[in-house]
Write a protein that holds these residues in place. Structure first.
Motif, PDB file in Angstrom:
ATOM      1  N   CYS A  95      41.311  46.909  33.259  1.00 47.95           N
ATOM      2  CA  CYS A  95      40.511  46.785  34.478  1.00 47.95           C
ATOM      3  C   CYS A  95      39.758  45.461  34.436  1.00 47.95           C
ATOM      4  O   CYS A  95      39.383  44.987  33.365  1.00 47.95           O
ATOM      5  N   SER A  96      39.552  44.869  35.598  1.00 47.33           N
ATOM      6  CA  SER A  96      38.870  43.573  35.645  1.00 47.33           C
ATOM      7  C   SER A  96      38.165  43.394  36.988  1.00 47.33           C
ATOM      8  O   SER A  96      38.326  44.203  37.897  1.00 47.33           O
ATOM      9  N   PHE A  97      37.402  42.307  37.095  1.00 44.67           N
ATOM     10  CA  PHE A  97      36.762  41.962  38.356  1.00 44.67           C
ATOM     11  C   PHE A  97      36.652  40.453  38.455  1.00 44.67           C
ATOM     12  O   PHE A  97      36.669  39.747  37.454  1.00 44.67           O
ATOM     13  N   GLU A  98      36.555  39.968  39.706  1.00 47.32           N
ATOM     14  CA  GLU A  98      36.418  38.541  39.961  1.00 47.32           C
ATOM     15  C   GLU A  98      35.784  38.343  41.321  1.00 47.32           C
ATOM     16  O   GLU A  98      35.861  39.205  42.195  1.00 47.32           O
ATOM     17  N   MET A  99      35.127  37.211  41.493  1.00 50.65           N
ATOM     18  CA  MET A  99      34.571  36.852  42.796  1.00 50.65           C
ATOM     19  C   MET A  99      35.705  36.326  43.668  1.00 50.65           C
ATOM     20  O   MET A  99      36.581  35.611  43.190  1.00 50.65           O
ATOM     21  N   ASP A 100      35.689  36.675  44.938  1.00 52.37           N
ATOM     22  CA  ASP A 100      36.677  36.207  45.902  1.00 52.37           C
ATOM     23  C   ASP A 100      35.917  35.893  47.186  1.00 52.37           C
ATOM     24  O   ASP A 100      35.741  36.766  48.035  1.00 52.37           O
ATOM     25  N   GLY A 101      35.411  34.674  47.293  1.00 52.09           N
ATOM     26  CA  GLY A 101      34.588  34.310  48.441  1.00 52.09           C
ATOM     27  C   GLY A 101      33.275  35.089  48.397  1.00 52.09           C
ATOM     28  O   GLY A 101      32.600  35.128  47.371  1.00 52.09           O
ATOM     29  N   ASP A 102      32.947  35.744  49.496  1.00 49.45           N
ATOM     30  CA  ASP A 102      31.730  36.556  49.569  1.00 49.45           C
ATOM     31  C   ASP A 102      32.022  38.025  49.279  1.00 49.45           C
ATOM     32  O   ASP A 102      31.415  38.931  49.848  1.00 49.45           O
ATOM     33  N   SER A 103      32.987  38.270  48.393  1.00 42.85           N
ATOM     34  CA  SER A 103      33.325  39.631  47.971  1.00 42.85           C
ATOM     35  C   SER A 103      33.550  39.652  46.467  1.00 42.85           C
ATOM     36  O   SER A 103      33.935  38.655  45.870  1.00 42.85           O
ATOM     37  N   LEU A 104      33.326  40.818  45.892  1.00 37.17           N
ATOM     38  CA  LEU A 104      33.702  41.061  44.514  1.00 37.17           C
ATOM     39  C   LEU A 104      34.971  41.898  44.565  1.00 37.17           C
ATOM     40  O   LEU A 104      35.005  42.931  45.241  1.00 37.17           O
ATOM     41  N   LEU A 105      36.008  41.459  43.875  1.00 42.95           N
ATOM     42  CA  LEU A 105      37.272  42.183  43.831  1.00 42.95           C
ATOM     43  C   LEU A 105      37.381  42.864  42.468  1.00 42.95           C
ATOM     44  O   LEU A 105      37.394  42.197  41.432  1.00 42.95           O
ATOM     45  N   VAL A 106      37.420  44.180  42.476  1.00 44.70           N
ATOM     46  CA  VAL A 106      37.540  44.971  41.244  1.00 44.70           C
ATOM     47  C   VAL A 106      38.963  45.514  41.193  1.00 44.70           C
ATOM     48  O   VAL A 106      39.420  46.165  42.133  1.00 44.70           O
ATOM     49  N   SER A 107      39.669  45.248  40.101  1.00 45.81           N
ATOM     50  CA  SER A 107      41.038  45.731  39.914  1.00 45.81           C
ATOM     51  C   SER A 107      41.030  46.792  38.820  1.00 45.81           C
ATOM     52  O   SER A 107      40.596  46.525  37.694  1.00 45.81           O
ATOM     53  N   LEU A 108      41.496  47.989  39.173  1.00 41.96           N
ATOM     54  CA  LEU A 108      41.508  49.109  38.241  1.00 41.96           C
ATOM     55  C   LEU A 108      42.938  49.549  37.981  1.00 41.96           C
ATOM     56  O   LEU A 108      43.724  49.689  38.913  1.00 41.96           O
ATOM     57  N   LYS A 109      43.273  49.748  36.729  1.00 42.54           N
ATOM     58  CA  LYS A 109      44.594  50.256  36.341  1.00 42.54           C
ATOM     59  C   LYS A 109      44.427  51.742  36.070  1.00 42.54           C
ATOM     60  O   LYS A 109      43.688  52.147  35.177  1.00 42.54           O
ATOM     61  N   LYS A 110      45.118  52.568  36.845  1.00 45.72           N
ATOM     62  CA  LYS A 110      45.021  54.015  36.680  1.00 45.72           C
ATOM     63  C   LYS A 110      45.728  54.458  35.402  1.00 45.72           C
ATOM     64  O   LYS A 110      46.714  53.853  34.987  1.00 45.72           O
ATOM     65  N   ALA A 111      45.221  55.529  34.815  1.00 43.67           N
ATOM     66  CA  ALA A 111      45.870  56.118  33.648  1.00 43.67           C
ATOM     67  C   ALA A 111      47.192  56.751  34.082  1.00 43.67           C
ATOM     68  O   ALA A 111      47.382  57.078  35.260  1.00 43.67           O
TER      69      ALA A 111
END
Length: 159
Positions: A95-111
């Motif tokens: 799982c990770s996160f990053e800034m994307d303009g005026d949003s936070l993008l959170v990427s989650l890998k499901k089990a």
């Protein structure tokens, strides 16, 4: 809710999401001009430890959290923009996160075996299901006499 590529997507109070059976992306708008250093972003395992802050994936912790919690809060904001228990289990190290303009993008890998969640936070998904069930249920009378009559009629119909 579906898209041409088979993914499902939706919105909830304060965020938007997009999922496949194996991944979930959450986009949280942040106040304009917010820098990454001004955000407290936490993915907590079932013990309440922030796995991103503690570099959980290199410290020998569990690979999958059974009750993960996601929290996003600007340090200058009085309340979190997003805070709650995720619908299902996630692979913490992926799982990770990053800034994307005026949003936070959170990427989650499901089990493995998680499939479709149809949302992000357990409270929102359970609340939506309860609201749908309530909307589908027949309206009950609001006064006691009418309720007793309706119950009697239902009992008579059942005989």
């Amino acid at each position: 809710m579906g898209s041409a590529d088979g993914a499902r997507a939706g919105t909830a109070a304060g965020y938007a999401w997009r999922e496949t059976p194996s991944d979930l992306e959450v986009r949280v708008p942040v106040p304009p001009g917010t820098k990454r250093s001004e955000l407290n972003v936490a993915l907590e395992d079932h013990h309440g430890r922030n796995v991103w802050r503690n570099e959980h994936e290199t410290s020998g912790g569990a690979e999958v959290s059974t009750r993960p919690r996601l929290r996003v809060r600007p340090v200058f904001w009085p309340a979190p923009l997003l805070d709650g228990e995720l619908v299902g289990r996630v692979k913490l190290a992926e799982c990770s996160f990053e800034m994307d303009g005026d949003s936070l993008l959170v990427s989650l890998k499901k089990a493995a075996g998680e499939g479709w969640w149809d949302g992000v936070l357990r409270e929102a998904v359970v609340g939506a299901a309860a609201a749908a069930a309530a909307a589908a249920a027949p309206a009950l009378p609001t006064d006691a006499a009418a309720l007793v009559q309706a119950m009697a009629a239902a009992a008579a119909d059942a005989e």
